[in-house]
Design a protein around this motif. Structure first.
Motif, PDB file in Angstrom:
ATOM      1  N   TYR A 158       1.591  -5.432   4.050  1.00 46.50           N
ATOM      2  CA  TYR A 158       1.043  -6.125   5.205  1.00 46.50           C
ATOM      3  C   TYR A 158       0.345  -7.383   4.728  1.00 46.50           C
ATOM      4  N   GLU A 159       0.889  -8.536   5.080  1.00 41.92           N
ATOM      5  CA  GLU A 159       0.305  -9.826   4.714  1.00 41.92           C
ATOM      6  C   GLU A 159      -0.738 -10.198   5.765  1.00 41.92           C
TER       7      GLU A 159
ATOM      8  N   GLN B 117      -0.845  -1.169  11.778  1.00 47.08           N
ATOM      9  CA  GLN B 117      -1.385  -2.333  11.083  1.00 47.08           C
ATOM     10  C   GLN B 117      -1.811  -3.391  12.097  1.00 47.08           C
ATOM     11  N   TYR B 118      -2.981  -3.971  11.885  1.00 53.13           N
ATOM     12  CA  TYR B 118      -3.420  -5.044  12.787  1.00 53.13           C
ATOM     13  C   TYR B 118      -4.487  -5.882  12.087  1.00 53.13           C
ATOM     14  N   THR B 119      -4.734  -7.064  12.661  1.00 50.36           N
ATOM     15  CA  THR B 119      -5.784  -7.943  12.141  1.00 50.36           C
ATOM     16  C   THR B 119      -6.901  -8.064  13.173  1.00 50.36           C
TER      17      THR B 119
ATOM     18  N   MET C 286       0.850  -1.167   0.000  1.00 53.36           N
ATOM     19  CA  MET C 286       0.000   0.000   0.000  1.00 53.36           C
ATOM     20  C   MET C 286       0.893   1.226   0.000  1.00 53.36           C
ATOM     21  N   THR C 287       0.587   2.139  -0.887  1.00 55.41           N
ATOM     22  CA  THR C 287       1.297   3.414  -0.932  1.00 55.41           C
ATOM     23  C   THR C 287       0.310   4.521  -0.612  1.00 55.41           C
ATOM     24  N   ILE C 288       0.726   5.426   0.243  1.00 57.93           N
ATOM     25  CA  ILE C 288      -0.135   6.562   0.582  1.00 57.93           C
ATOM     26  C   ILE C 288       0.620   7.852   0.319  1.00 57.93           C
TER      27      ILE C 288
ATOM     28  N   GLY D 215      -7.661  -7.507   7.690  1.00 60.19           N
ATOM     29  CA  GLY D 215      -6.545  -6.616   7.986  1.00 60.19           C
ATOM     30  C   GLY D 215      -6.931  -5.156   7.932  1.00 60.19           C
ATOM     31  N   VAL D 216      -6.347  -4.388   8.825  1.00 61.19           N
ATOM     32  CA  VAL D 216      -6.593  -2.949   8.885  1.00 61.19           C
ATOM     33  C   VAL D 216      -5.248  -2.229   8.826  1.00 61.19           C
TER      34      VAL D 216
END
Length: 91
Positions: A42-43, A88-90, A1-3, A50-51
């Motif tokens: 983020y896998e 990042q978290y699930t 992801m690119t922001i 996933g968030v």
């Protein structure tokens, strides 16, 4: 992801003096827009959601404001956007 995001930075200083029947106020604002970007990978495990959250990362600059006579009358804080921080978290 690119922001990539444009982030506005505001430096502000205000001074107010109340003397019996006289009220005096002065201040200044400096505003500039910066573009910050970063990327992450983020896998997400199978069966999970996933968030990824992205927040601007700032450098803090601190200075002293002076009046016309050269006397210090307050502290000025400025926050400059310098990057992006990811959370990042699930679930």
């Amino acid at each position: 992801m690119t922001i990539e995001k444009a982030v506005s930075a505001l430096t502000k200083r205000e001074v107010a003096i109340d003397v019996k029947y006289i009220s005096l106020g002065m201040g200044w604002d400096v505003q500039k827009t910066y573009t910050v970007s970063n990327q992450t990978r983020y896998e997400v495990p199978k069966g999970k959601f996933g968030v990824i959250e992205a927040y601007p990362l700032y450098n803090l600059y601190k200075g002293t404001a002076y009046d016309a006579t050269g006397s210090p009358y307050g502290t000025v804080y400025a926050y400059k956007p310098v990057g992006v921080c990811f959370n990042q978290y699930t679930t």
